[in-house]
Design an enzyme around this catalytic site. Structure first.
Site, PDB file in Angstrom:
ATOM      1  N   LYS A   1      30.005  34.342  29.117  1.00  0.00           N
ATOM      2  CA  LYS A   1      30.057  34.865  30.689  1.00  0.00           C
ATOM      3  C   LYS A   1      30.134  36.502  30.295  1.00  0.00           C
ATOM      4  CE  LYS A   1      34.882  34.322  31.067  1.00  0.00           C
ATOM      5  NZ  LYS A   1      35.876  33.346  31.283  1.00  0.00           N
TER       6      LYS A   1
ATOM      7  N   TYR B   1      36.968  68.981  32.819  1.00  0.00           N
ATOM      8  CA  TYR B   1      37.474  69.178  34.374  1.00  0.00           C
ATOM      9  C   TYR B   1      39.009  69.288  34.471  1.00  0.00           C
ATOM     10  CZ  TYR B   1      33.050  67.272  35.782  1.00  0.00           C
ATOM     11  OH  TYR B   1      31.381  67.277  36.205  1.00  0.00           O
TER      12      TYR B   1
HETATM   13  C1  LIG Z   1      36.492  32.826  30.426  1.00  0.00           C
HETATM   14  C2  LIG Z   1      37.032  31.400  30.243  1.00  0.00           C
HETATM   15  C3  LIG Z   1      37.401  30.916  29.049  1.00  0.00           C
HETATM   16  C4  LIG Z   1      37.607  31.520  27.937  1.00  0.00           C
HETATM   17  O1  LIG Z   1      38.520  32.178  27.726  1.00  0.00           O
HETATM   18  P1  LIG Z   1      39.136  32.934  26.181  1.00  0.00           P
HETATM   19  O2  LIG Z   1      40.617  33.650  26.652  1.00  0.00           O
HETATM   20  O3  LIG Z   1      38.268  34.294  26.262  1.00  0.00           O
HETATM   21  O4  LIG Z   1      38.832  32.045  25.270  1.00  0.00           O
HETATM   22  C5  LIG Z   1      37.833  29.555  29.063  1.00  0.00           C
HETATM   23  N1  LIG Z   1      37.727  28.744  30.142  1.00  0.00           N
HETATM   24  C6  LIG Z   1      37.555  29.284  31.569  1.00  0.00           C
HETATM   25  C7  LIG Z   1      37.454  28.525  32.512  1.00  0.00           C
HETATM   26  C8  LIG Z   1      37.344  30.560  31.638  1.00  0.00           C
HETATM   27  O5  LIG Z   1      36.983  31.306  32.901  1.00  0.00           O
END
Ligand SMILES: *Cc1c(COP(=O)(O)O)cnc(C)c1O
Length: 379
Positions: free
Chosen positions: A38, A271
């Site tokens: 994701k 800045y």
């Molecule tokens: C993002 C996510 C994961 C992965 O989690 P990590 O800590 O990056 O391994 C797993 N399950 C869900 C539902 C998530 O949203």
């Protein structure tokens, strides 16, 4: 490659393979390995990372949104893709989800009703809130919900939950409570005739720490990329006398020096004139700022690597530029490589260093790297 872009992200195929192999060994043959890609694969590049993960034997991919699932579907026509986030305007987008290799996490019976009308029907997984209070039906309503799904003859292929705080502590009573609640929910569903459900709950930390949480599949994000979910996860493993092996970070973020100047003592930099040179200073400008994903809290703190040496960040991080002190790296010329995250000679800057410097987590550091930079697979 990467010469025309202001910076480039290099991805190590061997690191991704190594990290997947490490989990394979840990989880055994019964659990499937889901590569969580994701959010542009946590900033690593969606298609590039998915290609490497599948090549290294990942069984399925997981994303947050329908848009990400569709992009993956074009590249990988048959791969199972788990959509984990809530889907806005489900009724409007439902028709695009008619794909038997989409596995969709739903939180409400109405969502099951909408998606079950599709043909082919995607696989439907019910999310259960066992103590995270984000998505999912309450674990307390599981019995009622199971009865209703059964009575309405709705399809149900899987059931899932998500841990709230495995990464945050070395004391895991809340995670254990969530696991118990989830196991009870699974039994309640079995009692009501759902016997072949795909059950899953573990992300990186819980997959490493709790054997009982691995179930039918693990959903591994951060550690797929070779990063630890937290220091507490490492400490927990050592307290529990468990050995996982070392993860290999897959990402190198590189840019090039765009401009160099010699400044006399007493010159202001950037800045707000927050930095004033205390000695004649050789200064380099790199074309990366907060728009490109550098946290502005790195102003006057942290460093990048030039020719194996540390070059301190001077003054404020600008929108698209950052100034570095290269006084002690005298050979440096315009066009030389600068490592923002990665190794140079004996020196390393990690996503965890950036997280420490800026008061956040490594997850946020890598996901902030601008999506439009080229992602280049090496080795
Ligand atoms: C993002 C996510 C994961 C992965 O989690 P990590 O800590 O990056 O391994 C797993 N399950 C869900 C539902 C998530 O949203």
């Amino acid at each position: 490659m990467g010469l025309v872009s202001s910076s480039t992200v290099y991805l190590s195929r061997s690191a991704i393979s190594h990290n997947i192999a490490l989990f394979r060994k840990l989880i055994g043959p019964k659990s499937k390995f889901t590569a969580v890609v994701k959010s542009n694969a946590y900033g690593h590049g969606l298609i590039e990372t998915a290609t490497m993960a599948l090549g290294a034997g990942a069984d399925l991919l997981a994303v947050n949104s329908v848009e990400e699932a569709k992009r993956l579907r074009v590249a990988f026509p048959k791969t199972i893709i788990l959509i984990m986030g809530s889907i806005p305007s489900l009724e409007t987008v439902a028709s695009s989800l008619s794909d038997e290799n989409f596995w969709i996490l739903v939180s409400r019976i109405e969502e099951l009703e909408i998606l079950s009308k599709l043909s082919p029907t995607p696989k439907l997984h019910l999310k259960v809130n066992t103590g995270m209070s984000r998505l999912g039906i309450s674990y307390e309503d599981a019995e009622l919900v199971a009865k209703e799904i059964f009575a309405k003859k709705l399809p149900l292929n899987g059931i899932a939950t998500h841990f709230a705080s495995t990464e945050d502590f070395t004391e895991h009573s809340h995670s254990m409570l969530q696991l118990e609640r989830f196991q009870k929910v699974i039994h309640q569903f079995e009692k009501h005739g759902f016997i072949d459900l795909v059950c899953h709950c573990a992300s990186s930390a819980s997959a490493m720490l709790f054997a009982e949480a691995r179930m039918d599949l693990v959903r591994v994000g951060i550690s797929l990329y070779g990063l630890w979910p937290s220091l507490e996860t490492k400490l927990s493993l050592s307290l529990m006398k468990k050995e996982v092996g070392s993860l290999k970070p897959a990402l190198t973020w590189k840019t090039k020096i765009q401009h160099i100047q010699e400044l006399p003592q007493g010159s202001f930099v950037g800045y707000g004139s927050t930095y004033k040179t205390t000695h004649p200073t050789k200064l380099a400008v790199v074309p990366v700022g907060y728009y490109e994903g550098l946290n502005r809290k790195l102003s006057n703190s942290g460093y990048m690597l030039v020719a194996g040496e540390r070059a301190k960040i001077l003054g404020r991080i600008c929108m698209n530029m950052t100034m570095l002190d290269i006084t002690n790296i005298p050979e440096t010329k315009i066009g030389d490589d600068v490592i923002i995250i990665g190794k140079s000679g004996e020196e390393t800057v990690t996503a965890d260093d950036h997280a420490t410097w800026t008061g956040t987590i490594n997850y946020e550091v890598v996901t902030k790297i601008l999506d439009s930079f080229p992602r280049v697979i090496v080795d």
